[in-house]
Design an enzyme around this catalytic site. Structure first.
Site, PDB file in Angstrom:
ATOM      1  N   ASP A 117       0.855  -1.191   0.000  1.00  0.00           N
ATOM      2  CA  ASP A 117       0.000   0.000   0.000  1.00  0.00           C
ATOM      3  C   ASP A 117       0.890   1.239   0.000  1.00  0.00           C
ATOM      4  O   ASP A 117       2.036   1.202   0.483  1.00  0.00           O
ATOM      5  CB  ASP A 117      -0.921   0.017   1.226  1.00  0.00           C
ATOM      6  CG  ASP A 117      -1.938   1.148   1.144  1.00  0.00           C
ATOM      7  OD1 ASP A 117      -2.714   1.179   0.169  1.00  0.00           O
ATOM      8  OD2 ASP A 117      -1.945   2.004   2.046  1.00  0.00           O
ATOM      9  N   GLU A 146       0.789   5.759   0.441  1.00  0.00           N
ATOM     10  CA  GLU A 146       0.105   7.019   0.690  1.00  0.00           C
ATOM     11  C   GLU A 146       0.778   8.067  -0.190  1.00  0.00           C
ATOM     12  O   GLU A 146       1.983   7.972  -0.485  1.00  0.00           O
ATOM     13  CB  GLU A 146       0.178   7.412   2.162  1.00  0.00           C
ATOM     14  CG  GLU A 146      -0.488   6.436   3.115  1.00  0.00           C
ATOM     15  CD  GLU A 146      -1.968   6.249   2.879  1.00  0.00           C
ATOM     16  OE1 GLU A 146      -2.605   7.187   2.314  1.00  0.00           O
ATOM     17  OE2 GLU A 146      -2.499   5.191   3.229  1.00  0.00           O
ATOM     18  N   HIS A 196      -4.249  10.915   5.619  1.00  0.00           N
ATOM     19  CA  HIS A 196      -3.141  10.139   6.196  1.00  0.00           C
ATOM     20  C   HIS A 196      -2.425  10.820   7.359  1.00  0.00           C
ATOM     21  O   HIS A 196      -1.672  10.178   8.089  1.00  0.00           O
ATOM     22  CB  HIS A 196      -2.123   9.753   5.125  1.00  0.00           C
ATOM     23  CG  HIS A 196      -1.638  10.899   4.276  1.00  0.00           C
ATOM     24  ND1 HIS A 196      -0.989  12.000   4.785  1.00  0.00           N
ATOM     25  CD2 HIS A 196      -1.698  11.092   2.924  1.00  0.00           C
ATOM     26  CE1 HIS A 196      -0.659  12.818   3.796  1.00  0.00           C
ATOM     27  NE2 HIS A 196      -1.089  12.306   2.659  1.00  0.00           N
ATOM     28  N   HIS A 211      -5.404   6.714   7.508  1.00  0.00           N
ATOM     29  CA  HIS A 211      -4.786   5.762   6.594  1.00  0.00           C
ATOM     30  C   HIS A 211      -3.284   5.714   6.863  1.00  0.00           C
ATOM     31  O   HIS A 211      -2.646   6.736   7.096  1.00  0.00           O
ATOM     32  CB  HIS A 211      -5.017   6.194   5.140  1.00  0.00           C
ATOM     33  CG  HIS A 211      -6.419   6.000   4.681  1.00  0.00           C
ATOM     34  ND1 HIS A 211      -6.735   5.530   3.423  1.00  0.00           N
ATOM     35  CD2 HIS A 211      -7.607   6.192   5.308  1.00  0.00           C
ATOM     36  CE1 HIS A 211      -8.050   5.457   3.298  1.00  0.00           C
ATOM     37  NE2 HIS A 211      -8.596   5.865   4.428  1.00  0.00           N
ATOM     38  N   ASP A 271      -2.419  -0.479   6.587  1.00  0.00           N
ATOM     39  CA  ASP A 271      -3.388  -0.911   5.583  1.00  0.00           C
ATOM     40  C   ASP A 271      -2.922  -2.171   4.856  1.00  0.00           C
ATOM     41  O   ASP A 271      -3.731  -3.031   4.505  1.00  0.00           O
ATOM     42  CB  ASP A 271      -3.639   0.215   4.572  1.00  0.00           C
ATOM     43  CG  ASP A 271      -4.460   1.346   5.181  1.00  0.00           C
ATOM     44  OD1 ASP A 271      -4.857   1.228   6.350  1.00  0.00           O
ATOM     45  OD2 ASP A 271      -4.698   2.348   4.483  1.00  0.00           O
TER      46      ASP A 271
END
Length: 234
Positions: free
Chosen positions: A7, A9, A57, A152, A157
């Site tokens: 994942d 960001e 985030h 997040h 995640d």
């Protein structure tokens, strides 16, 4: 099988407009077991975050200012991912950003570094058509605890995605014989010698036998004496 759950960001939604990756999180699984050999980096994107992204985030420009550039971690990341099947939720989004970061440093596109990519969002849409299939929605639907996910985070995640994926693919091991031809399937079936197992025989106690007779008598009375097992035993 080695799988990596990945994942990212980002500073915004569009790598074509110059948005950059600010966090990468990877969780390793081998043969459906988490290994604990994970990879995580915060990155300096060399540009400002959008306000909307920070609300998602929580990674501020000040926090990221002293973090390494993508170029500084690229070799480590690609070595870690090499030969793995990579599972990403909404893969097109993350791969779009990764491809742009790799292009900036003169490296081939992301898919050329890995064995394959699985998009868990597409999997979820096939399994749960017409429903919300965000990571949060899947956690709730599949009983994955995401109580700590107030913002997040790439590594968090990725870990949640690994748990969601395990639940979405539960039972797939039972289908392993489907990939075999007839000769291989026969050999697999014959590989287990059932004679090695001693099956216990548990005799009913006197009380259990008496209780069973009461049930049979009730059934016999309710059917007007037509219980076939009593006729057969006569």
């Amino acid at each position: 099988m080695r799988q990596i759950f990945l994942d990212t960001e980002t500073t915004g939604l569009s790598p074509e407009s110059g948005d950059r990756i600010i966090e990468i999180g990877c969780v390793e699984m081998v043969n459906r077991r988490l290994t604990g050999r994970n990879l995580h980096h915060y990155l300096n994107p060399e540009r400002r975050n959008s306000d909307d992204a920070v609300r998602i985030h929580g990674l501020t420009d000040e926090f990221l200012a002293d973090k390494p550039l993508f170029a500084a971690v690229a070799d480590e990341l690609l070595e870690y991912l090499a030969g793995a099947e990579v599972v990403i939720h909404n893969a097109a989004f993350d791969i779009g950003f990764l491809d742009e970061e790799l292009r900036r440093i003169g490296r081939p596109a992301f898919r050329e570094h890995v064995a394959g990519v699985v998009d868990s969002l597409l999997m979820a849409r096939e399994m749960f058509p017409g429903k919300s299939n965000s990571l949060d929605a899947l956690c709730k639907r599949l009983d994955v605890d995401n109580a700590s996910r107030t913002l997040h985070g790439a590594l968090l995640d990725a870990g949640l995605l690994a748990e969601v994926y395990i639940r979405m693919t539960r039972g797939q091991e039972s289908l392993v014989i489907d990939g075999l031809d007839a000769e291989q399937a026969q050999a697999a079936a014959e590989a287990v010698d059932l004679r090695q197992f001693a099956l216990p025989v548990l005799a009913a106690s006197a009380d259990e036998c008496a209780a069973h007779e009461v049930v049979l008598a009730d059934l016999d009375q309710a059917s007007g004496g037509k219980t076939v097992w009593r006729v057969a035993m006569a």
